[in-house]
Write an enzyme that holds these catalytic residues in place. Structure first.
Site, short mmCIF file in Angstrom:
data_model
loop_
_atom_site.label_atom_id
_atom_site.label_comp_id
_atom_site.label_asym_id
_atom_site.label_seq_id
_atom_site.Cartn_x
_atom_site.Cartn_y
_atom_site.Cartn_z
N GLY A 117 0.81 -1.22 0.00
CA GLY A 117 0.00 0.00 0.00
C GLY A 117 0.84 1.27 0.00
CD GLU A 120 -1.39 -1.18 -3.78
OE1 GLU A 120 -1.35 -1.35 -2.54
OE2 GLU A 120 -2.15 -1.83 -4.52
CD GLU A 140 0.82 -5.89 -2.36
OE1 GLU A 140 1.80 -6.12 -3.11
OE2 GLU A 140 0.43 -4.75 -2.11
#
Ligand code: COA
Length: 263
Positions: A117, A120, A140
């Protein structure tokens, strides 16, 4: 100036430096991992900053020197079922969409780990400045999941399919220099200087027409979503729109009068 260790317990800090808003994810003991509370605070701060007319540029960074954001909170995700995971991804994506669609430019000052994240979040920003100790990755698949806050889409759009496949399927992290070569970041600076460099870039942008800067961001971001001919149509509409804005008059008059424009 690097991240402030203020002792403030708020999960997201918001400071103003002139006309630049500095948003700091502030959970350094968990390497700024994103749980729901952090995401909710990030969304609230973004709304506040987006509507603050004084601010021309926003910077997002992480507290401490070790991490920008080390990912979504694995402790929280470990207890989720598929329905909760879907809601978590929807929420995270909506917060990162708000970063991407913010009318002001958003710069990521990446100090250390930008994983999952965190990578991201950096991808949702318009410009990324990396400290030498930055590490970007989408690990991930090693946790049995895939990126859920936009990584599969934004990484592929930014770097192309091959680089996105390489990073996401292997889960490997890339260092700052490799990130620079790939076009993932626009600049690498010595450790401890990501925020000060981001402030310098923000200061350059702040001198330009805020209206034009906002329209340029819109043309690039929205244009990339569709076909080239649609992007070109959008560009000429926004280009024409600038001619009805006072900033165009000031910018061109200043050039002709051989002085600096004041926006
Ligand atoms: N979620 C929740 N907690 C996290 C976290 C995350 N994504 N990343 C780090 N933390 C926590 C660690 O559990 C640890 O907490 P503890 O002190 O209570 O044990 C603390 O932050 C410090 O991390 P630690 O692993 O001890 O630091 P390190 O320097 O040894 O390793 C990383 C740093 C980033 C390599 C490692 O923390 C890591 O791999 N984190 C997960 C990255 C990831 O997979 N992100 C994607 C999630 S979808």
């Amino acid at each position: 100036m690097e991240n402030r260790e203020t002792g403030d317990m708020s999960p997201v800090l918001f400071g103003i430096e002139g006309n630049v808003g500095v948003i700091t994810v502030n959970r350094p003991r968990q390497l700024n991992a994103l749980n729901r509370e952090v995401l909710e605070n990030l969304r609230a701060v973004l709304e506040e900053a987006s509507s603050n007319d004084v601010l021309r540029v926003l910077i997002i960074t992480g507290a401490g020197s070790k991490a920008f954001v080390a990912g979504a909170d694995i402790v929280e995700m470990a207890g989720m079922d598929a329905g909760e995971a879907k809601a978590f991804a929807e929420f995270g994506q909506s917060v990162f969409d708000a970063v991407e669609n913010c009318p002001k430019p958003v710069i990521a000052a990446v100090n250390g780990y930008a994983l999952g994240g965190g990578c991201e979040l950096a991808l949702a920003c318009d410009i990324r400045i990396a400290a030498e100790n930055a590490r970007f990755g989408q690990p991930e698949v090693g946790l049995g999941i895939i990126p859920g806050f936009g990584g599969t889409q934004r990484l592929a759009r930014l770097l192309g399919k091959a680089a996105a496949m390489d990073m996401i399927l292997t889960g490997r992290a890339v260092g700052a220099e490799e990130a620079l070569r790939m076009g993932l970041v626009s600049k690498v600076v010595p450790e401890g200087q990501a925020l000060s460099e981001a402030l310098a870039v923000a200061s350059e942008i702040s001198k330009k027409s805020p209206y034009a800067v906002g329209q340029a961001k819109k043309a690039i971001s929205e244009g990339l979503l569709g076909a080239l001919k649609d992007g070109l149509r959008l560009e000429r509409e926004l280009f024409a729109g600038c001619f009805s804005h006072p900033d165009r008059e000031e910018g061109m008059r200043a050039f002709l009068e051989k002085r600096k424009a004041e926006f």
